[in-house]
Motif scaffolding. Structure first.
Motif, PDB file in Angstrom:
ATOM      1  N   LEU A  42       9.593  -9.696  20.352  1.00  0.00           N
ATOM      2  CA  LEU A  42       9.478  -9.190  18.982  1.00  0.00           C
ATOM      3  C   LEU A  42      10.195 -10.153  18.046  1.00  0.00           C
ATOM      4  N   THR A  51      12.997  -5.201  12.546  1.00  0.00           N
ATOM      5  CA  THR A  51      11.636  -5.621  12.850  1.00  0.00           C
ATOM      6  C   THR A  51      10.764  -5.404  11.614  1.00  0.00           C
ATOM      7  N   GLN A  55       5.089  -4.417  13.402  1.00  0.00           N
ATOM      8  CA  GLN A  55       5.420  -4.362  14.831  1.00  0.00           C
ATOM      9  C   GLN A  55       5.513  -2.935  15.376  1.00  0.00           C
ATOM     10  N   ILE A  59       5.884  -1.739  19.360  1.00  0.00           N
ATOM     11  CA  ILE A  59       6.987  -0.899  19.855  1.00  0.00           C
ATOM     12  C   ILE A  59       6.426   0.304  20.614  1.00  0.00           C
ATOM     13  N   ILE A  84      17.701  -5.539  26.805  1.00  0.00           N
ATOM     14  CA  ILE A  84      17.127  -5.985  25.539  1.00  0.00           C
ATOM     15  C   ILE A  84      18.023  -7.106  25.040  1.00  0.00           C
ATOM     16  N   ARG A 104      20.079  -7.150  16.518  1.00  0.00           N
ATOM     17  CA  ARG A 104      18.629  -7.118  16.741  1.00  0.00           C
ATOM     18  C   ARG A 104      18.304  -6.329  18.003  1.00  0.00           C
ATOM     19  N   HIS A 107      18.867  -2.661  17.358  1.00  0.00           N
ATOM     20  CA  HIS A 107      17.813  -2.106  16.503  1.00  0.00           C
ATOM     21  C   HIS A 107      16.569  -1.789  17.333  1.00  0.00           C
ATOM     22  N   VAL A 108      16.170  -2.717  18.197  1.00  0.00           N
ATOM     23  CA  VAL A 108      14.992  -2.484  19.039  1.00  0.00           C
ATOM     24  C   VAL A 108      15.239  -1.302  19.970  1.00  0.00           C
ATOM     25  N   THR A 124      21.935  -3.580  25.918  1.00  0.00           N
ATOM     26  CA  THR A 124      21.681  -4.525  24.829  1.00  0.00           C
ATOM     27  C   THR A 124      22.632  -5.704  24.942  1.00  0.00           C
ATOM     28  N   VAL A 148      13.578 -10.886  20.019  1.00  0.00           N
ATOM     29  CA  VAL A 148      14.188 -10.050  21.051  1.00  0.00           C
ATOM     30  C   VAL A 148      13.271 -10.140  22.265  1.00  0.00           C
TER      31      VAL A 148
END
Length: 159
Positions: A42, A51, A55, A59, A84, A104, A107-108, A124, A148
């Motif tokens: 991503l 993002t 996207q 996701i 991640i 990042r 966030h994902v 993460t 990511v």
């Protein structure tokens, strides 16, 4: 294959179970899901930790694949976690890049949790600019490095 081998022992008239050319479809499916998830990436804007709205479908598709992976792994007596990993381009100092890359990844993870997955499925990590996808000769190279990525960790369940 394992179940069939065990069952064949208790069936009268079967003297030998030959599995040389058999393919365990459950294992193959798990490997394909792992490969698909690890092939995802991503992208992010410069210094951005969010993002883009485009996207959203990526996701949702990723969340679906992770659910399938968890189910396939569980059926094989395995646990699955997803690492991640956030990345940045080489702009700015590395300390700031580490912070941005970790944000990042977080966030994902929050987007995947919003899709119904449990946070305990994820780890993460921020890499800053340490693992570039491309050598940064052009602006497009820098954009490719702001991303990511994902790594699937499979383990046998205890017991």
């Amino acid at each position: 294959i394992v179940n069939t081998r065990e069952r064949s022992r208790s069936l009268s008239g079967i003297k030998r179970f030959q599995e040389d050319n058999l393919v365990d479809l459950d294992q193959r499916n798990l490997a394909l899901l792992k490969e698909s998830i690890e092939g995802q990436s991503l992208g992010f804007g410069a210094k951005s930790t969010r993002t883009t709205s485009e996207q959203g479908q990526a996701i949702r598709n990723l969340a679906k694949k992770i659910r399938q992976l968890k189910s396939s792994a569980g059926a094989l007596g395995k646990s699955a976690r997803i690492e991640i990993i956030g990345h940045t381009d080489s702009s700015g100092n590395e300390r700031t890049n580490l912070i941005v890359s970790h944000k990042r990844a977080q966030h994902v993870m929050s987007l995947l949790v919003a899709e119904g997955l449990q946070a305990s499925n994820f780890i993460t990590k921020g890499q800053g600019s340490k693992e570039p996808l491309r050598e940064e000769r052009t602006q497009a190279d820098k954009e490719a490095n702001r991303r990511v990525t994902f790594r699937v960790i499979l383990a046998d369940k205890p017991g």
